[in-house]
Design an enzyme around this catalytic site. Sequence first.
Site, short mmCIF file in Angstrom:
data_model
loop_
_atom_site.label_atom_id
_atom_site.label_comp_id
_atom_site.label_asym_id
_atom_site.label_seq_id
_atom_site.Cartn_x
_atom_site.Cartn_y
_atom_site.Cartn_z
N LYS A 111 -4.36 4.44 -5.00
CA LYS A 111 -4.55 3.00 -4.92
C LYS A 111 -4.69 2.54 -3.47
O LYS A 111 -5.53 1.69 -3.15
CB LYS A 111 -3.37 2.29 -5.59
CG LYS A 111 -3.43 2.41 -7.10
CD LYS A 111 -2.21 1.81 -7.75
CE LYS A 111 -2.35 1.85 -9.27
NZ LYS A 111 -1.16 1.38 -9.94
N SER A 150 0.50 -1.58 -14.76
CA SER A 150 0.65 -1.83 -13.32
C SER A 150 -0.04 -3.10 -12.86
O SER A 150 0.06 -3.47 -11.70
CB SER A 150 0.16 -0.62 -12.52
OG SER A 150 -1.24 -0.59 -12.55
#
Length: 780
Positions: A726, A683
Amino acid sequence: MPKKNQNNKTMPYIPLRGLMVFPRMSLHFDVGRPGSVQALEKAMVEDQRVLLLTQKDENDDHPTLEKLYPVGIVAHIKQVVSLPGDALRVLVEGENRFLIRELTEEEGCPFAAGEMIDDTDQPSPELEALIRTTQRVFEEYARGNGSLSAEMLRSVQQVKSASALADLIAANALTRFEDRIAVLQEVDPEKRLEALDVILMREGELAVIERTVQQRLKQQVDKNQKDYYLREQIRAIQEELGEGEGRLTDRLRKKAEQLPLNEEAREQVHRELDHLAGMQTGSPEMTVTQNYIEWILDMPWGKYTRDNLNIQRARRVLDEDHYGLKKVKDRIIEYLAVLSIRQKEGQDLNMRGPILCFVGPPGVGKTSIVRDIAKAVGRKFVRMSLGGVRDEAEIRGHRRTYIGAVPGRIISGIRQAGSMNPVFLFDEIDKMGNDYRGDPASAMLEVLDGEQNNAFRDHYLEIPFDLSQVMFITTANTRDSIPLPLLDRMEIIEVPSYTEEEKLQIARRHLLKKEIAEYGLPAKSVRIPDKFMKKLIEDYTREAGVRILTRTIGQVVRRAAVDMLEEEQSSVTVTTEKLTAYLGAARYLRDLPEKKPMVGVVNGLAYTSVGGETLSVECTVMPGSGQLSLTGQLGDVMKESAKAALSWVRTHQSELHLDEEFYKKLDIHIHVPEGAVPKDGPSAGVTMATSLVSALSNVPVRQDVAMTGEITLRGRVLPIGGVKEKLLAAYRAGIRVILLPKENQKDLEEVPDYVQKAFQIIFAEDISDVLKTALVHESE
Ligand code: ADP
């Protein structure tokens, strides 16, 4: 050669029972048999010499020729005394050997015909040597014998004749009848001495053996006496203390009989008890065996707690102690419902089925919710942390042959729980290691496997123990590092990190109360209004869970207690001033002073084992030869994703206005700080691509922007996981603009509104969308 007297002779004789006389030796004996009396009388009227023969069988009253030893002694009668009755007591002195050939009788007097033997020896060097040898052998023999007089020793040294020497020794030193008669019967002096030597040597050896045996026996007796004495003392002391030795085995045996042990356990205990009974009190071995038996008997054989599978009650307990966690609680309730149905239908209580595994960052309440499950169902609770467990023996124990061996933690845990069906929590199953000491994961597999754990064998306990009713539950920070075979057996339940709002609720409903109680203060004596609790959460903590928050509240409570004492107040209400006074200046600031754009430095968003995190990716270029180096504990997937990013940059160099030959002339270094935290996953692709482009083109990157997304070689941005985590991290870090993959748009549902509202969220399909937002262009 001895000279034989050719003079044949017939003499009156007396048969002796068990007696003999040697030449030159005296003998006293009683005579009673009429024949013998006659013989004696006959001798008395003639030359006072009578032949003394020895019977082979003492009980024979009229021994025939064969029943008498063939060699007798002609003896000189010295004295005859009448005894009461017809018996006579005689004193004789032996003179010569006489070899009988025939027995006769004349008027009731027995006569023996034979020949007189002259055994005076002819001196020869051989005989001389033999005499000396005998003297030495005898000396040796006498030393071991101890009962021989000094005079006897002296006489033996003085004798010069072989014949006399043999007879002297045989008559005075030999004790066994067979030995004496053997010497007496030997007519040849040389052979007689040799026979005597053999006897003396044999006797000497026997004496030595006898002495050592005697000594040993004596020692044994001494030791036995000492041991007995000591044991009696111990017994007295133990009885005084009420723990007699006899009572120990009895007590254990009795206990064993009352327990529903399985067959193997029962056999083992009996075997060991028998073993124990034969041991000496206080020996180290005894302690080891006693410990072992006690371990077996201390296990909660046949003890089960009754499950309370009332679903309403369970929900109430879970709700009481934990705020939020709806999904988690729902799943637990389902699990309990299934269990309840199975129990109602009378199916076996075996806990077969998947093992629940709560996965989430630290401090989100995984452990405490499992504790609550035990509480709700009414089972005992045991927890074992697997973090750092590398040795199989920790799980399964050491074999008893090891000094100081103990059972593994499973068996210890069950004993500690005191029931065969506790809730057994394995914390941090993802942190288990394995090395040369064996693979703990495979031992765990056996423990967790409903098919085999009804006969779990601990190395120490050795006997099978039934774990099938234990409710095993595990926790982990990430599922990635759970050994695969274990993962297969488990059902993962994600426990997500908390939003600020959730933390506030948890703090006001639970944590503050808990901390006040922890320090023994009156309930509600410390008040933290929501406004300040929020400040406490935002300014002093930055974490996925509530561990540091709990600790920080604890700190506030402690300091408030001091204030209450000093100000003599019964309660304290926390204000901004007090917060600063108690905790110091704010540790984290959400409203960060605007950070200037920087070349090569990009904010990424990651999901690690401690929850969501912002991490910055740095890239620098320097003259070189096209080397790419990557540092900061990056995993393989992350490294590959850096290479993919570089390839995309190279294929788009003209659009990006980069020097065509840059990859030949420059070295590139990508670093992800906070090297202590291992990072992996795809990611960070877009983040690394952005920092590369920025560094190579010398265009700065906005620092209020954070991004996440995988990148393909063609520059497409692919979706990633952990969006909620996140974004929460980005929120805590004071980020303003978020770049997310387009396909993650749907995940925003999970993200609380107040978080979403805090950002401008931009969805990207292609890396060019990302660069457009993140890079500061000259026109701006
Ligand atoms: P984990 O096992 O996930 O690391 P813990 O179970 O140790 O976390 O939780 C840390 C502390 O936070 C515990 O005291 C727990 O009671 C508290 N806690 C966590 N989540 C909640 C919640 N939702 N409601 C109430 N207390 C919570």
